[in-house]
Design a protein around this motif. Sequence first.
Motif, mmCIF file in Angstrom:
data_model
loop_
_atom_site.group_PDB
_atom_site.id
_atom_site.type_symbol
_atom_site.label_atom_id
_atom_site.label_comp_id
_atom_site.label_asym_id
_atom_site.label_seq_id
_atom_site.Cartn_x
_atom_site.Cartn_y
_atom_site.Cartn_z
ATOM 1 N N GLY A 150 -11.082 10.534 14.560
ATOM 2 C CA GLY A 150 -11.190 11.845 15.334
ATOM 3 C C GLY A 150 -11.843 12.885 14.707
ATOM 4 O O GLY A 150 -11.537 14.170 14.207
ATOM 5 N N GLY A 151 -12.959 12.578 13.698
ATOM 6 C CA GLY A 151 -13.644 13.534 12.913
ATOM 7 C C GLY A 151 -12.890 13.975 11.535
ATOM 8 O O GLY A 151 -13.369 14.949 10.931
ATOM 9 N N ARG A 152 -11.974 13.351 11.244
ATOM 10 C CA ARG A 152 -11.189 13.418 10.080
ATOM 11 C C ARG A 152 -10.968 12.079 9.217
ATOM 12 O O ARG A 152 -10.910 10.958 9.677
ATOM 13 C CB ARG A 152 -9.898 14.402 10.154
ATOM 14 C CG ARG A 152 -8.660 13.859 10.971
ATOM 15 C CD ARG A 152 -7.488 14.778 11.095
ATOM 16 N NE ARG A 152 -6.289 13.866 11.613
ATOM 17 C CZ ARG A 152 -5.679 13.359 10.848
ATOM 18 N NH1 ARG A 152 -5.536 13.418 9.563
ATOM 19 N NH2 ARG A 152 -4.712 12.401 11.215
ATOM 20 N N ILE A 153 -10.463 12.250 7.901
ATOM 21 C CA ILE A 153 -10.159 11.190 7.110
ATOM 22 C C ILE A 153 -8.751 10.914 7.372
ATOM 23 O O ILE A 153 -7.920 11.971 6.862
ATOM 24 C CB ILE A 153 -10.596 11.186 5.754
ATOM 25 C CG1 ILE A 153 -11.946 11.290 5.487
ATOM 26 C CG2 ILE A 153 -9.946 10.035 4.952
ATOM 27 C CD1 ILE A 153 -12.590 11.275 3.977
ATOM 28 N N GLU A 154 -8.129 9.995 7.774
ATOM 29 C CA GLU A 154 -6.843 9.585 8.088
ATOM 30 C C GLU A 154 -5.992 9.173 6.724
ATOM 31 O O GLU A 154 -5.052 9.521 6.179
ATOM 32 C CB GLU A 154 -6.572 8.523 9.278
ATOM 33 C CG GLU A 154 -5.121 8.055 9.543
ATOM 34 C CD GLU A 154 -5.040 7.335 10.815
ATOM 35 O OE1 GLU A 154 -5.421 7.552 11.860
ATOM 36 O OE2 GLU A 154 -4.744 6.085 10.398
ATOM 37 N N ARG A 155 -6.886 8.327 6.148
ATOM 38 C CA ARG A 155 -6.374 7.852 4.677
ATOM 39 C C ARG A 155 -7.906 6.951 3.967
ATOM 40 O O ARG A 155 -8.718 6.636 4.810
ATOM 41 C CB ARG A 155 -5.293 6.870 4.835
ATOM 42 C CG ARG A 155 -5.460 5.635 5.367
ATOM 43 C CD ARG A 155 -4.297 4.845 5.558
ATOM 44 N NE ARG A 155 -4.407 4.076 6.934
ATOM 45 C CZ ARG A 155 -4.745 2.771 6.751
ATOM 46 N NH1 ARG A 155 -4.834 2.085 5.497
ATOM 47 N NH2 ARG A 155 -4.855 2.119 7.767
ATOM 48 N N ILE A 156 -7.522 6.628 2.794
ATOM 49 C CA ILE A 156 -8.651 6.061 2.183
ATOM 50 C C ILE A 156 -8.068 4.628 1.603
ATOM 51 O O ILE A 156 -6.789 4.803 0.959
ATOM 52 C CB ILE A 156 -9.332 6.900 0.831
ATOM 53 C CG1 ILE A 156 -9.858 8.239 1.495
ATOM 54 C CG2 ILE A 156 -10.255 5.994 0.076
ATOM 55 C CD1 ILE A 156 -10.094 9.192 0.495
ATOM 56 N N VAL A 157 -8.503 3.721 1.486
ATOM 57 C CA VAL A 157 -8.288 2.287 1.053
ATOM 58 C C VAL A 157 -9.129 2.044 -0.240
ATOM 59 O O VAL A 157 -10.352 1.923 -0.077
ATOM 60 C CB VAL A 157 -8.297 1.434 1.827
ATOM 61 C CG1 VAL A 157 -7.268 0.033 1.518
ATOM 62 C CG2 VAL A 157 -7.898 1.575 3.266
ATOM 63 N N GLU A 158 -8.538 1.741 -1.488
ATOM 64 C CA GLU A 158 -9.399 1.720 -2.589
ATOM 65 C C GLU A 158 -9.698 0.032 -2.599
ATOM 66 O O GLU A 158 -8.879 -0.584 -2.468
ATOM 67 C CB GLU A 158 -8.600 2.123 -3.688
ATOM 68 C CG GLU A 158 -9.308 1.849 -5.194
ATOM 69 C CD GLU A 158 -10.582 2.742 -5.147
ATOM 70 O OE1 GLU A 158 -10.486 3.774 -4.398
ATOM 71 O OE2 GLU A 158 -11.402 2.673 -6.153
ATOM 72 N N LYS A 159 -10.997 -0.103 -2.916
ATOM 73 C CA LYS A 159 -11.598 -1.436 -2.989
ATOM 74 C C LYS A 159 -10.865 -2.430 -2.009
ATOM 75 O O LYS A 159 -10.411 -3.523 -2.148
ATOM 76 C CB LYS A 159 -11.415 -2.074 -4.303
ATOM 77 C CG LYS A 159 -12.043 -0.982 -5.347
ATOM 78 C CD LYS A 159 -12.652 -1.701 -6.664
ATOM 79 C CE LYS A 159 -13.354 -0.476 -7.422
ATOM 80 N NZ LYS A 159 -12.775 0.867 -7.655
ATOM 81 N N PRO A 160 -10.878 -2.332 -0.728
ATOM 82 C CA PRO A 160 -10.451 -3.200 0.355
ATOM 83 C C PRO A 160 -11.022 -4.516 0.502
ATOM 84 O O PRO A 160 -12.121 -4.496 0.430
ATOM 85 C CB PRO A 160 -10.367 -2.435 1.642
ATOM 86 C CG PRO A 160 -11.855 -1.576 1.594
ATOM 87 C CD PRO A 160 -11.781 -1.278 0.087
ATOM 88 N N ALA A 161 -10.176 -5.606 0.800
ATOM 89 C CA ALA A 161 -10.722 -6.826 1.086
ATOM 90 C C ALA A 161 -11.412 -6.890 2.375
ATOM 91 O O ALA A 161 -12.366 -7.710 2.448
ATOM 92 C CB ALA A 161 -9.714 -7.989 0.939
ATOM 93 N N ASP A 162 -10.703 -6.006 3.141
ATOM 94 C CA ASP A 162 -11.376 -5.975 4.796
ATOM 95 C C ASP A 162 -11.570 -4.484 4.930
ATOM 96 O O ASP A 162 -10.796 -3.744 5.424
ATOM 97 C CB ASP A 162 -10.157 -6.536 5.503
ATOM 98 C CG ASP A 162 -10.485 -6.648 7.023
ATOM 99 O OD1 ASP A 162 -11.876 -6.849 7.232
ATOM 100 O OD2 ASP A 162 -9.830 -6.961 7.944
#
Length: 240
Positions: A150-162
């Motif tokens: 919805g136009g914002r960042i919910e969270r960030i995943v560092e170097k995700p496999a998927d």
Amino acid sequence: MKGVILAGGTGTRLYPLTKIVNKHLLPVGKQPMILYGIEKLRESGIEDILLVIGAHSAGLYAQLLGSGKEWGVRLTYKIQEEAGGIAQALALAEGWVAPGEPVAVLLGDNLFEDSLSGYINDFLQQGSGAKVLLKQVSDPRRYGVPVLQGGRIERIVEKPADPPSSYCVTGIYLYDGSVFDIIRTIKPSERGELEITDVNNAYAARGQLTYAILKGWWTDAGTFRSLHDIADFLLKEGRP
Ligand code: DAU
């Protein structure tokens, strides 16, 4: 607003080049990598810049950049004793950035085309929180990847496999004065580093992490391939 360029770390992906010289002093086209970030901050009106460097090559930085006068900026240097992560390097700016003041942070190996001025103005209007800049990439697994909702960042995943999206969080960060308090709350990751992604996720959890998408080219010059490609591109374009 003051600016910080993080240029510590070990540069293992560029070994053995980085055995003899710090990554951010390696040539990219016609000049050492570190100058690109300095120019980006200066062109956006930021003239007070802190360089966080390792002890390795510290003398070479002084020789190349000195006080910063030749480049139209005022430089301060801090030494990060060990490569304990991007957030640990940023923590060294506490005190140099006045309490409560916002700060623009660049990873020294990130090279990009966009001017920062518009993003900085938008961030200052935002009043508090943090802002990150994203770029669509073909290989998001190499980076921090945002979960967009919805136009914002919910969270960030560092170097995700998927990877949850095809965007990467670039190494261009705008923070309010609470960033140093946040760094104090995070714990080392499995690889033993204080991760900038954990700092950004603390802002995201408060609903205070905004983003914009870079329009021009962007690269993380931290691998042999990307270092070669960006140098080649800049020379072909006739840029410094
Ligand atoms: O390039 C963007 C990516 O940079 C982001 O998408 C990731 O979320 C972020 O974690 C970072 O990932 P890298 O794996 O590329 O980070 P790297 O270890 O290569 O460090 C990037 C820069 O940060 C490097 O040019 C120097 C600085 N640094 C790094 C470490 C680990 C420090 O100043 N001190 C450090 O201890």
